[in-house]
Design an enzyme around this catalytic site. Structure first.
Site, short mmCIF file in Angstrom:
data_model
loop_
_atom_site.label_atom_id
_atom_site.label_comp_id
_atom_site.label_asym_id
_atom_site.label_seq_id
_atom_site.Cartn_x
_atom_site.Cartn_y
_atom_site.Cartn_z
N GLY A 1 0.93 11.13 10.67
CA GLY A 1 1.77 10.91 9.50
C GLY A 1 0.92 10.35 8.37
N CYS A 2 1.48 9.47 7.59
CA CYS A 2 0.75 8.87 6.47
C CYS A 2 -0.49 8.15 7.00
CB CYS A 2 1.64 7.89 5.71
SG CYS A 2 0.79 7.07 4.37
N PHE A 3 -1.64 8.48 6.45
CA PHE A 3 -2.88 7.92 7.00
C PHE A 3 -3.08 6.43 6.72
CE2 PHE A 3 -5.26 10.55 3.47
CZ PHE A 3 -4.68 9.80 2.47
N TRP A 4 -2.35 5.87 5.77
CA TRP A 4 -2.50 4.44 5.48
C TRP A 4 -2.16 3.60 6.71
CZ3 TRP A 4 0.90 4.30 0.46
CH2 TRP A 4 0.24 4.96 -0.58
#
Length: 194
Positions: free
Chosen positions: A54-57
């Site tokens: 998902g969101c890499f953050w």
């Protein structure tokens, strides 16, 4: 293996001290223990893998907190566009997944343990999304660099299949491409705590 090396060091103490001074230049070792620490630090077994969740953050922040993970960086993996921008990746036409490159010390954490932690933070049954993030760039994936890691990856994949009624859609592929994300994405949650 370490014990064999230690015994060899003890037998060759004087010769090793001389060799170490030649190899490391002006470094002077006070004792055999400090020499062993330096050499064993250099002999760490560093492994690398790329994980899309998902969101890499969030993936990067989570992975960076695991003991044994020595470096993380966010980027775009396994797409067809060379050196894509974030905006291009968001169009769903580059084929890239937002991913986290993870470098870890296998003497501290095994690949299997690292992957088991990864599986805990994703829903591997969701196609092209995680949480509120929707799009092919948010698919889940394990992209290996060393083909020798594949049996461990498959083992953890098979274990996950037993936990879900739905089909697991997480990709397991060799890493074909990885491009670093823009500076403002790097260590984003460290720079912008929620």
């Amino acid at each position: 293996f370490r014990e064999e090396i230690r015994l060899w060091f003890l037998r060759k103490k004087i010769g090793m001290m001389f060799t170490a001074r030649l190899f490391y230049g002006s470094i002077h070792f006070l004792n055999l223990e400090s020499l062993n620490k330096l050499i064993f630090r250099e002999m760490r077994i560093m492994k690398k893998i790329v994980l899309a969740g998902g969101c890499f953050w969030g993936v990067e922040e989570y992975m960076s907190r695991i003991e044994g993970v020595v470096d993380t960086k966010v980027g775009y993996a396994n797409g067809t566009t060379e050196n894509p921008t974030y905006e291009e990746v968001c169009t769903n036409i580059t084929g890239h997944a937002e991913s986290c490159f993870v470098k870890f010390d296998e003497n501290i954490i095994s690949l299997e343990d690292l992957l088991n932690r990864f599986w805990r933070i994703i829903d591997p049954t969701l196609q092209n999304r995680q949480g509120p993030d929707i799009g092919s760039q948010y698919r889940t994936g394990i992209y290996y660099i060393d083909k020798k890691d594949l049996p461990i990856i498959i083992k953890t994949f098979e274990e996950q299949k037993k936990k879900y009624e739905k089909r697991i859609v997480t990709e397991v592929e060799a890493l074909k491409a990885f491009y670093d994300a823009e500076e403002y994405h790097r260590k984003y949650l460290k720079k912008n705590p929620v």
